[in-house]
Design an enzyme around this catalytic site. Structure first.
Site, mmCIF file in Angstrom:
data_model
loop_
_atom_site.group_PDB
_atom_site.id
_atom_site.type_symbol
_atom_site.label_atom_id
_atom_site.label_comp_id
_atom_site.label_asym_id
_atom_site.label_seq_id
_atom_site.Cartn_x
_atom_site.Cartn_y
_atom_site.Cartn_z
ATOM 1 N N TYR A 20 0.272 -1.107 -0.517
ATOM 2 C CA TYR A 20 0.051 -0.069 0.048
ATOM 3 C C TYR A 20 0.222 1.191 -0.088
ATOM 4 C CZ TYR A 20 -4.037 -2.938 0.670
ATOM 5 O OH TYR A 20 -5.238 -4.366 0.597
ATOM 6 N N TYR A 148 -12.578 -6.674 5.870
ATOM 7 C CA TYR A 148 -11.387 -6.723 5.203
ATOM 8 C C TYR A 148 -10.948 -8.002 6.310
ATOM 9 C CZ TYR A 148 -6.569 -7.428 3.658
ATOM 10 O OH TYR A 148 -5.158 -7.573 3.201
ATOM 11 N N ASP A 249 -13.761 -15.895 9.684
ATOM 12 C CA ASP A 249 -12.280 -14.830 9.416
ATOM 13 C C ASP A 249 -11.962 -14.676 10.718
ATOM 14 O OD1 ASP A 249 -10.152 -14.076 8.122
ATOM 15 O OD2 ASP A 249 -10.978 -13.102 7.116
ATOM 16 N N LYS A 278 -1.706 -15.896 10.227
ATOM 17 C CA LYS A 278 -0.890 -14.920 11.156
ATOM 18 C C LYS A 278 -0.530 -15.552 11.881
ATOM 19 C CE LYS A 278 -3.549 -10.164 9.935
ATOM 20 N NZ LYS A 278 -2.503 -9.790 9.373
#
Length: 433
Positions: A20, A148, A249, A278
């Protein structure tokens, strides 16, 4: 020839595209030379406390001997074999651990490469499931705004349509259904009207919806928002009512970050499909897992294809599985619940009083997550530089200045992070007013 750190950074800025960022006006990067515990040692001489757990993954800290040893043992055996037709003990051990730790009923494990891929796998599972039930029209997803779920295309199609910049890829991204994001906070008074939007979506579009996907309780990169457990509980009931699968999620929230081992536990529910990543390997290697129920796996396997249509080259990587097994053992042995509870108590004591600051809109804490929502967006380059000067690594985005520290952080180290946040919000020149 060994390059000086300034030469390395110059080359980095000219040629490496960081997440980003713009190559026209690249943000400065900081060169890490060594990492130990909660500390990053920079080549420029600074020793800084990592408040981000390297994007929420390094829960046991850096250079942990147990994780190092597990990988050293495995790499001397083999670092990778294909998972097609072959298997190995690290993968089998990991599957057993995940089935025992996760919410009830999730007993089929697909080992993927990354969080985004875990979401892609979950979406494909949901669509194959409905197709196998002779319901091919149920091929869209329902989700909530401000979410997200990753940066690959199917994952991006269920990210917030505004923050996710869907318009850049219109015509290519699948158009899915979006309900309003829940507005009632985690500890606020519950009102049934909170469900109006998502009930309407189910009522109007259930014949086209394969699954509802959401981040349980904590919406992460979409705004660091904590919502009421009753919303999640109602979503489980709506999915059952309308023959829609529930995909949780938990890539960001899994393994204790929210104060429960899995955020679904706040609502006492279990999903049909669960995405993990993660912290799975303690931040050592990229690895993710998508778990589903026996029912989902059976329906898919009895469908037209007869198999699940996915198979990454590096799925079930034994080196990553070895790291994950060691990380999950550490999670239990280190008493993650006490670690997270202590972090939460300290964050509440040291961050919540900052809510009255002139630059602050809101402060919220849940588990090992502390968030300051500013009234204005931050000047990223300047605020990052100031944090490094204060001896910490905190990576804000937009109006959000937040920390998700490693679980092994000490009280003094955490205090240094919260003190730095308090100093930053007093600096008017670091905000785009």
């Amino acid at each position: 020839m060994v390059k000086k750190y300034t030469e390395i950074l110059t080359y980095d800025q000219e040629h490496l595209w960081h997440p980003y960022t713009s190559m026209a006006t690249p943000l400065p990067s900081y060169l890490v030379e060594h990492a130990e515990g909660v500390y990053l040692h920079l080549s420029s001489g600074e020793k800084i406390i990592d408040g981000m757990s390297s994007w929420w993954s390094v829960v046991h800290g850096y250079n942990h001997p147990a994780l190092n040893d597990a990988m050293k043992v495995q790499i001397d055996k083999f670092s990778h074999v294909m998972f097609g037709g072959l298997t190995h003990q690290p993968a089998v051990d990991l599957a057993e651990k995940l089935i025992n730790l996760t919410p009830a009923g999730l007993n089929k494990v697909f080992l993927a490469d990354s969080g985004s891929v875990a979401v892609e796998v979950a979406i494909k599972m949901a669509i194959q499931y409905q197709h196998s039930k002779n319901k091919p029209a149920k091929n869209r997803l329902l989700t909530i705004k401000n979410g997200y779920h990753g940066d690959t295309f199917a994952a991006m199609s269920v990210c917030d349509p505004v923050n996710g910049m869907h318009q850049l890829f219109s015509g290519f991204i699948t158009e899915n259904y979006f309900a309003d994001a829940p507005q009632i906070g985690f500890n606020q008074t519950w009102h049934e009207s909170e469900l109006d939007s998502i009930k309407q979506q189910f009522n109007d579009n259930h014949q086209h919806i394969a699954a509802l996907i959401l981040e349980p309780i904590v919406q992460g990169a979409g705004g660091m928002r904590f919502y009421h457990p009753e919303f999640l509980k109602a979503c489980r009931e709506l999915c059952d009512q309308y023959d829609v699968l529930l995909i949780a999620d938990e890539i960001a929230t899994g393994f204790g970050r929210s104060g429960k081992l899995f955020a679904c536990e706040h609502a006492g529910i279990s999903p049909d499909i669960l995405c993990l990543g993660k912290a799975l390997t303690g931040g050592y290697l990229t690895l993710a897992a998508t778990l589903c129920t026996e029912h989902v796996a059976t329906i898919i396997s009895e469908g037209e294809a007869g198999v699940f249509m996915h198979g990454p080259t590096f799925m079930g990587n034994p080196l990553a599985c070895a790291a994950a097994n060691a990380s999950l053992d550490l999670l239990v042995n280190n008493d993650w619940q006490s670690q997270v509870s202590n972090i939460e108590a300290q964050l509440k004591t040291e961050l919540l009083p900052l809510a009255t600051n002139r630059n602050v809109e809101n402060v919220r804490v849940l588990g090992a997550i502390g968030v300051i929502e500013a009234k204005y967006s931050v000047n990223m380059a300047n605020i990052q530089k100031k944090f490094v000067e204060l001896g910490v690594w905190i990576r804000p985005f937009g109006k959000l200045i937040y920390i998700m520290p490693p679980f092994v952080i000490s009280r003094d180290e955490l205090y240094k992070l919260t003190t730095a946040m308090a100093k930053i919000i007093d600096c008017d020149d670091l905000f785009n007013k």
